[in-house]
Design a protein around this motif. Structure first.
Motif, PDB file in Angstrom:
ATOM      1  N   GLY A 400       0.880  -1.238   0.075  1.00 39.37           N
ATOM      2  CA  GLY A 400       0.072  -0.032  -0.035  1.00 39.37           C
ATOM      3  C   GLY A 400       1.003   1.288  -0.072  1.00 39.37           C
ATOM      4  N   LEU A 401       1.722   1.439   0.744  1.00 41.15           N
ATOM      5  CA  LEU A 401       2.794   2.292   0.740  1.00 41.15           C
ATOM      6  C   LEU A 401       3.308   2.949  -0.720  1.00 41.15           C
ATOM      7  N   MET A 402       3.731   1.567  -1.264  1.00 40.22           N
ATOM      8  CA  MET A 402       4.534   1.622  -2.456  1.00 40.22           C
ATOM      9  C   MET A 402       3.452   2.056  -3.715  1.00 40.22           C
ATOM     10  N   ILE A 403       2.156   1.849  -3.498  1.00 48.67           N
ATOM     11  CA  ILE A 403       1.135   2.351  -4.365  1.00 48.67           C
ATOM     12  C   ILE A 403       0.880   3.816  -4.130  1.00 48.67           C
ATOM     13  N   ASP A 404       0.928   4.154  -3.093  1.00 47.96           N
ATOM     14  CA  ASP A 404       0.500   5.501  -2.570  1.00 47.96           C
ATOM     15  C   ASP A 404       1.761   6.334  -2.992  1.00 47.96           C
ATOM     16  N   ALA A 405       2.807   5.867  -3.171  1.00 48.77           N
ATOM     17  CA  ALA A 405       4.039   6.844  -3.306  1.00 48.77           C
ATOM     18  C   ALA A 405       4.255   6.904  -4.804  1.00 48.77           C
ATOM     19  N   ALA A 406       3.924   5.832  -5.613  1.00 47.18           N
ATOM     20  CA  ALA A 406       4.415   5.757  -7.081  1.00 47.18           C
ATOM     21  C   ALA A 406       3.363   5.321  -7.818  1.00 47.18           C
ATOM     22  N   GLY A 407       2.110   4.687  -7.455  1.00 51.42           N
ATOM     23  CA  GLY A 407       0.985   4.224  -8.454  1.00 51.42           C
ATOM     24  C   GLY A 407       0.911   2.743  -8.161  1.00 51.42           C
TER      25      GLY A 407
END
Length: 441
Positions: A400-407
């Motif tokens: 989730g953090l990766m998705i929020d940060a870069a897509g």
């Protein structure tokens, strides 16, 4: 490959009954996550963040309770060990849907701690009912049955929640889990090979060679016997052995089964949980990003079917494969899923990684059964389940953090890269250990 191994196992009535009971017993647990999420969002009117917190506490509870439940199976026997779980499943989940959100959080934690240890019990029983040479096929067959269960459970939960209510659904999860526990008590599958219905060949005789194969695959020259832990100061002893040799007597005896090779398997379990839960979140994010969230079932069907096929092929193999290498391949093949542009491309890209899901978990279970003595195998399987659960709990927020940060694409890339790094670190550690042993010999 020898697909006739499946036919031979399925013809054995105790093994067949255990697998069928396990499929029914896993249905409530496979539906619980979706049901609780829908209860929080649909009935309590809260957000998905609040639902995620309930799921996280349930996961933490399961991770904490699994080793304890496994140890009780080892020391008290299956029937006695399951009684607290049967009572808790019926009581906790009958009360939980009538509580407010704070009460639901507490219920999720307690329910997780006393959750029916279906995974560890089934794998321990299969280990006792089969010879080491048969375990790869037996564990693969169990993984296939599990995939079928997880295709049905979430869909059934969503149907009940929409057509009836989440209150009925959550209560039904608890009652069904309790009934599944009673079925296991009635069936009472053996947890040791010397019990009625245990393996036809004692491990120390006909099955020893297969155990040696698995152990050598993990580069283990260690025994799990506590007496050898006490001798951990000897030249060439691993750092883990030396650490255990300095521990208090109770801790040393309790974790005498914990060798470096077992730790590697636990790392594989945690890494598998990270990659699989991260893939769950990534699939949802990518499809919602492309406006195709309603097509979620197509991708999950392709992913699960690929895992089913992979498990079927792996169970028929006669060549052993190290679990760490299987996880490495699965993590690496997860990365391309981030480049999908629609539901069909994501479905196709999910197949290569999906083919390795069931084999990775089957290989890890086979390794635990080979490396840990029967007297401690229930506890070891409990820790295996805890490692898998802990990885699952870590994978979702990281993705989730990766998705929020870069897509959405970054979820698959991040979780795949993390899995690859974990495996590379494990392989490097094994290589260093092998060279150190060679220099001391």
């Amino acid at each position: 490959m020898d697909f006739g191994l499946y036919r031979q196992l399925w013809r054995r009535r105790p093994v067949r009954n255990l697998l069928l009971v396990a499929m029914v017993a896993r249905l409530p647990h496979s539906a619980a996550g979706v049901m609780l999420t829908l209860h929080v969002v649909q009935t309590l009117g809260l957000g998905y963040g609040a639902a995620g917190t309930v799921a996280a506490l349930l996961t933490i509870g399961i991770a904490v309770g699994a080793p304890w439940r496994g140890r009780r199976v080892d020391t008290a026997g299956l029937r006695v060990a399951l009684i607290p779980s049967i009572i808790a499943e019926a009581v906790v989940w009958s009360v939980a849907p009538h509580l407010g959100y704070p009460g639901l959080l507490a219920a999720a934690l307690v329910g997780g701690v006393f959750s029916l240890p279906i995974f560890s019990v089934v794998r321990q029983s299969l280990g006792a009912m089969t010879t080491p040479a048969e375990r790869r096929t037996a564990f693969a067959l169990d993984s296939i049955c599990t995939e079928v269960t997880f295709m049905v459970g979430p869909a059934l939960a969503a149907l009940v929640a929409v057509q009836l209510s989440t209150v009925i659904g959550v209560t039904g999860v608890g009652v069904s889990a309790a009934l599944a526990g009673l079925a296991l008590v009635w069936f009472n599958p053996p947890t040791r090979s010397d019990q009625a219905g245990g393996a036809l060949a004692p491990e120390g005789i006909a099955g020893a060679g297969a155990n040696d194969d698995v152990a050598s695959c993990l580069e283990s020259a260690e025994s799990a016997a506590p007496a050898e832990v006490a001798a951990g100061q000897a030249d060439g002893a691993s750092g883990l052995r030396r650490l255990l040799s300095r521990a208090p007597g109770g801790l040393r005896r309790g974790f005498g089964w914990l060798t470096v090779s077992v730790v590697v398997v636990l790392v594989v379990a945690a890494g598998s949980g990270i990659v699989l839960s991260g893939t769950d979140v990534g699939i949802v994010a990518v499809l919602r990003g492309h406006g195709e969230g309603e097509e979620l079932g197509i991708v999950f069907l392709a992913w699960c079917l690929a895992s089913l096929v992979g498990g079927l092929v792996y169970g028929a193999m006669t060549q052993r494969v190290q679990p760490l290498l299987l996880l490495l391949a699965m993590a690496a093949l997860t990365i391309p899923m981030g480049f999908a542009s629609d539901v069909w491309s994501l479905s196709l890209l999910s197949i290569p990684a999906g083919l390795l899901c069931a084999p990775t978990l089957s290989a890890a279970s086979e390794a635990i059964a080979a490396l840990v003595d029967e007297g401690k195998r229930g506890e070891a399987m409990g820790w295996y389940g805890s490692a898998l659960t802990a990885g699952t709990a870590l994978g979702s927020p990281f993705t989730g953090l990766m998705i929020d940060a870069a897509g959405p694409w970054a979820g698959f890339v991040g979780i795949g890269a993390l899995g690859v790094l974990l495996c590379v670190a494990g392989l490097v550690a094994q290589s260093v250990r092998r060279r150190r042993r060679a220099s001391l010999s």
